[in-house]
Design a protein around this motif. Structure first.
Motif, short mmCIF file in Angstrom:
data_model
loop_
_atom_site.label_atom_id
_atom_site.label_comp_id
_atom_site.label_asym_id
_atom_site.label_seq_id
_atom_site.Cartn_x
_atom_site.Cartn_y
_atom_site.Cartn_z
N ILE A 123 13.99 101.81 -42.33
CA ILE A 123 12.87 100.86 -42.28
C ILE A 123 12.02 100.98 -43.55
O ILE A 123 11.60 99.97 -44.13
N VAL A 124 11.81 102.20 -44.02
CA VAL A 124 11.08 102.40 -45.29
C VAL A 124 11.88 101.76 -46.43
O VAL A 124 11.31 101.09 -47.29
N PHE A 125 13.20 101.95 -46.43
CA PHE A 125 14.08 101.31 -47.41
C PHE A 125 13.89 99.78 -47.38
O PHE A 125 13.76 99.14 -48.42
N LEU A 126 13.86 99.21 -46.18
CA LEU A 126 13.67 97.76 -46.04
C LEU A 126 12.32 97.31 -46.62
O LEU A 126 12.24 96.30 -47.32
N ILE A 127 11.29 98.06 -46.30
CA ILE A 127 9.94 97.70 -46.78
C ILE A 127 9.90 97.72 -48.30
O ILE A 127 9.39 96.78 -48.94
N VAL A 185 1.78 105.76 -52.02
CA VAL A 185 2.18 104.86 -50.93
C VAL A 185 3.20 105.46 -49.98
O VAL A 185 3.15 105.21 -48.77
N PHE A 186 4.13 106.25 -50.49
CA PHE A 186 5.27 106.67 -49.67
C PHE A 186 4.87 107.43 -48.41
O PHE A 186 5.27 107.05 -47.31
N ASP A 187 4.10 108.50 -48.56
CA ASP A 187 3.73 109.31 -47.39
C ASP A 187 2.95 108.52 -46.34
O ASP A 187 3.29 108.58 -45.15
N PRO A 188 1.91 107.75 -46.73
CA PRO A 188 1.21 106.96 -45.70
C PRO A 188 2.14 105.94 -45.02
O PRO A 188 2.05 105.74 -43.81
N LEU A 189 3.03 105.34 -45.79
CA LEU A 189 3.96 104.36 -45.21
C LEU A 189 4.94 105.06 -44.25
O LEU A 189 5.19 104.56 -43.16
N LEU A 190 5.45 106.21 -44.65
CA LEU A 190 6.36 106.95 -43.77
C LEU A 190 5.65 107.38 -42.49
O LEU A 190 6.23 107.30 -41.41
N LYS A 191 4.40 107.79 -42.60
CA LYS A 191 3.64 108.15 -41.40
C LYS A 191 3.46 106.95 -40.49
O LYS A 191 3.57 107.05 -39.26
N LEU A 192 3.18 105.80 -41.07
CA LEU A 192 3.03 104.57 -40.29
C LEU A 192 4.35 104.20 -39.61
O LEU A 192 4.38 103.89 -38.41
N VAL A 193 5.44 104.23 -40.35
CA VAL A 193 6.76 103.91 -39.79
C VAL A 193 7.14 104.93 -38.72
O VAL A 193 7.76 104.57 -37.71
#
Length: 184
Positions: free
Chosen positions: A12-16, A144-152
């Motif tokens: 999902i992170v890859f998709l984003i 961006v990566f860590d906050p996005l991964l936490k959200l996902v």
């Protein structure tokens, strides 16, 4: 979290990031050309090279602020960020080179062309954009990566797996259709 859940969340992170890369490329070309130009190879709004690079870099090195993987023994944060940016540049440049050569040799198609840029290699890659990729990826991974991964990671397991399967299927179908269109 089991492996399937973990893989689905990374997917999902890859998709984003693939979608954000497509947006960035499209806006950049719109500003440059003054009109919309779809910047992806795929029909769907994804430039998968962006998502691929971000995930590969994360798996190899983590983010600039954590000491993981290749950079686990580098204690000086300034040196770690510099090495991180250089390695990010190398990964992105290799991804661009392999992708560009593949499409050029197999389909006689240039997805991008850096031949007008100084210090380019056959228009596939150039030093200017390689440096930009290294800096941009380092900034994205730091901010961006860590906050996005936490959200996902807050997405429940079953929906994350379903989202991954659906989008993986759509991407595979999209790739196949576009490869067939290039051949005929």
């Amino acid at each position: 979290m089991n492996k399937l859940e973990k893989v689905s969340k990374y997917f999902i992170v890859f998709l984003i990031f693939s979608f954000l890369g497509w947006c960035m490329e499209t806006v950049y070309k719109w500003i440059l050309l003054g009109h919309f130009e779809d910047r992806g190879f795929l029909t769907l709004p994804f430039c998968t090279i962006y998502g691929f690079c971000v995930i590969v870099i994360f798996l190899l090195m983590g983010t600039p602020q954590n000491k993981r993987g290749i950079l686990s023994k580098v204690n000086n944060p300034v040196i770690r960020v510099f090495i991180y940016a250089v390695l990010a540049m190398v990964v992105a440049t290799l991804a661009e080179l392999v992708t560009a050569v593949f499409f050029d040799l197999c389909f006689d198609t240039m997805l991008w062309n850096y031949s007008e840029e100084p210090l380019n290699f056959r228009g596939y890659i150039c030093l200017t954009y390689s440096i930009i990729w290294g800096i941009l990826i380092t900034a994205i991974m730091a901010l961006v990566f860590d906050p996005l991964l936490k959200l996902v990671s807050k997405i429940k397991s079953k929906p994350a797996i379903i989202i991954s399967i659906v989008f993986a299927s759509l991407l595979v179908i999209d790739w196949i259709i576009n490869f067939i269109l290039l051949i005929v």
